[in-house]
Design a protein around this motif. Structure first.
Motif, short mmCIF file in Angstrom:
data_model
loop_
_atom_site.label_atom_id
_atom_site.label_comp_id
_atom_site.label_asym_id
_atom_site.label_seq_id
_atom_site.Cartn_x
_atom_site.Cartn_y
_atom_site.Cartn_z
N SER A 89 6.71 16.88 11.40
CA SER A 89 7.66 17.98 11.45
C SER A 89 7.09 19.17 12.22
O SER A 89 7.80 19.82 13.01
CB SER A 89 8.05 18.42 10.04
N THR A 90 5.80 19.44 12.00
CA THR A 90 5.15 20.54 12.72
C THR A 90 5.10 20.25 14.21
O THR A 90 5.39 21.11 15.04
CB THR A 90 3.72 20.77 12.18
N ALA A 91 4.75 19.01 14.57
CA ALA A 91 4.69 18.63 15.98
C ALA A 91 6.05 18.76 16.65
O ALA A 91 6.17 19.28 17.77
CB ALA A 91 4.16 17.20 16.11
N LEU A 92 7.10 18.28 15.99
CA LEU A 92 8.44 18.37 16.56
C LEU A 92 8.86 19.81 16.80
O LEU A 92 9.47 20.13 17.83
CB LEU A 92 9.44 17.68 15.62
N VAL A 142 0.86 -1.18 0.00
CA VAL A 142 0.00 0.00 0.00
C VAL A 142 0.89 1.23 0.00
O VAL A 142 1.86 1.30 0.76
CB VAL A 142 -0.93 0.03 1.23
N LYS A 143 0.58 2.19 -0.84
CA LYS A 143 1.32 3.45 -0.89
C LYS A 143 0.33 4.61 -0.90
O LYS A 143 -0.75 4.51 -1.47
CB LYS A 143 2.18 3.53 -2.15
N SER A 144 0.72 5.69 -0.24
CA SER A 144 -0.10 6.90 -0.24
C SER A 144 0.66 8.05 -0.86
O SER A 144 1.88 8.20 -0.65
CB SER A 144 -0.50 7.27 1.20
N GLU A 145 -0.04 8.88 -1.63
CA GLU A 145 0.55 10.07 -2.22
C GLU A 145 0.94 11.05 -1.11
O GLU A 145 0.16 11.27 -0.19
CB GLU A 145 -0.46 10.71 -3.16
N PRO A 146 2.11 11.65 -1.17
CA PRO A 146 2.50 12.63 -0.14
C PRO A 146 1.55 13.83 -0.13
O PRO A 146 1.04 14.25 -1.18
CB PRO A 146 3.91 13.06 -0.57
N ILE A 147 1.30 14.36 1.06
CA ILE A 147 0.52 15.59 1.17
C ILE A 147 1.49 16.75 1.38
O ILE A 147 2.66 16.56 1.66
CB ILE A 147 -0.50 15.51 2.32
N HIS A 148 1.00 17.99 1.22
CA HIS A 148 1.89 19.15 1.17
C HIS A 148 2.19 19.75 2.54
O HIS A 148 2.61 20.89 2.64
CB HIS A 148 1.30 20.23 0.24
N TRP A 149 2.00 18.97 3.59
CA TRP A 149 2.43 19.38 4.93
C TRP A 149 2.93 18.14 5.65
O TRP A 149 2.69 17.01 5.22
CB TRP A 149 1.29 20.04 5.72
N SER A 150 3.63 18.35 6.77
CA SER A 150 4.09 17.24 7.59
C SER A 150 3.60 17.47 9.02
O SER A 150 4.07 18.38 9.70
CB SER A 150 5.62 17.13 7.58
N TYR A 151 2.69 16.64 9.45
CA TYR A 151 2.21 16.71 10.83
C TYR A 151 3.37 16.46 11.79
O TYR A 151 3.53 17.16 12.80
CB TYR A 151 1.10 15.69 11.05
N LYS A 186 8.49 8.12 18.64
CA LYS A 186 9.50 8.56 17.67
C LYS A 186 9.80 10.05 17.78
O LYS A 186 10.72 10.55 17.11
CB LYS A 186 9.05 8.20 16.26
N LEU A 187 9.03 10.79 18.60
CA LEU A 187 9.25 12.22 18.78
C LEU A 187 10.16 12.53 19.97
O LEU A 187 10.41 13.69 20.28
CB LEU A 187 7.91 12.94 18.96
N TYR A 188 10.63 11.51 20.66
CA TYR A 188 11.51 11.67 21.83
C TYR A 188 12.78 12.41 21.42
O TYR A 188 13.29 12.18 20.32
CB TYR A 188 11.84 10.28 22.39
N PRO A 189 13.31 13.34 22.28
CA PRO A 189 12.96 13.63 23.68
C PRO A 189 11.74 14.54 23.82
O PRO A 189 11.41 15.30 22.90
CB PRO A 189 14.22 14.32 24.20
N PHE A 190 11.12 14.45 25.00
CA PHE A 190 9.85 15.13 25.24
C PHE A 190 10.02 16.33 26.17
O PHE A 190 11.03 16.46 26.87
CB PHE A 190 8.87 14.15 25.90
#
Length: 253
Positions: free
Chosen positions: A43-46, A32-41, A68-72
């Motif tokens: 990257s924004t969260a980090l 299964v593959k998904s087309e990339p969207i024009h934002w990154s949740y 995967k977002l560690y360190p917090f």
């Protein structure tokens, strides 16, 4: 027929258990593959986490993404409403310093008023009023949502009903809800990327993992139309449907 034998073989291998919120069985194998969207949740969260001292991750699943977002930030909590995921999230996240809470209702969260300066929410239901209650003044709410038109072609092609409860769920609707609760909208994006399935087994696995797409889904009920999609994949090489995603960054006044 060869196609019939292939169809049976794909169906026989879709009984692998779905644990946590991990689609790697079909995504990391390229089925299964998904087309990339024009934002990154992510990257924004980090970026937001770098400026945060207290945060909540709503609907953490099995904690796969959050870990995967560690360190917090110094104070971090997570919620999960799906009972089978809760012990998985605790095992993965608590050693990293995350307090994990099992919840039953989105409008009754087990936190103090103005406890967090950042609330993250990826593909999880939320109550705008309750988010406002637990968020500090000038705090931020980041959410990425699955819209109400997500993958409805699957429902149409299988001749299955489309759940009406979520058809209204869109960027405009969510923005209006948040603004009515006093939030300032800092960023708002919406997209309809395609999702591509390369074999019928991957589609069946996907539908078993997300029962809200087709609430009465079973192989036996939809075998005939699943076979039609299987034949189309054999002829074309893949089966495409449109996803529905939107992301909002909102600030509490």
């Amino acid at each position: 027929m060869k196609s019939d034998e292939n169809f049976k073989k794909w169906v026989e291998q879709v009984n692998k258990p779905f644990i946590g919120w991990d689609f790697s069985f079909i995504t990391e194998t390229g089925r299964v593959k998904s087309e990339p969207i024009h934002w990154s949740y992510g990257s924004t969260a980090l970026q937001l986490m770098k400026e945060s001292s207290s945060m909540l991750d709503m609907g953490t699943g099995g904690g796969e993404f959050l870990s995967k977002l560690y360190p917090f930030p110094p104070h971090i909590c997570a919620t999960e409403g799906y009972k089978p995921n809760f012990p998985i999230a605790k095992k993965r996240l608590e050693p990293l310093g995350v307090s994990v809470f099992s919840i039953d209702e989105d409008n009754k969260l087990p936190f103090e008023c103005e406890e967090f300066d950042l609330v993250l929410n990826q593909h999880e239901a939320y109550d705008p009023k309750e988010v406002s209650r637990i968020l500090k003044t000038d705090g931020l709410f980041l959410t990425q949502q699955v819209g109400g038109k997500d993958c409805v072609e699957i429902n149409h092609d299988l001749d299955a009903s489309v759940p009406n409860d979520f058809l209204h769920w869109s960027l405009d609707y969510a923005v209006n809800e948040l603004m009515n609760e006093g939030f300032i909208i800092l960023k708002a994006e919406e997209a309809f990327p395609f999702q591509r399935f390369y074999d019928i087994g991957a589609l069946i696995y996907y539908l078993k993992a997300i029962p809200w797409q087709i609430t009465d889904f079973s192989f036996e009920t939809y075998e005939e139309n699943l076979y039609k999609i299987h034949r189309a994949i054999e002829e074309k090489g893949h089966y495409d449907v449109k996803q529905h995603r939107f992301m909002i960054l909102a600030g509490k006044r």
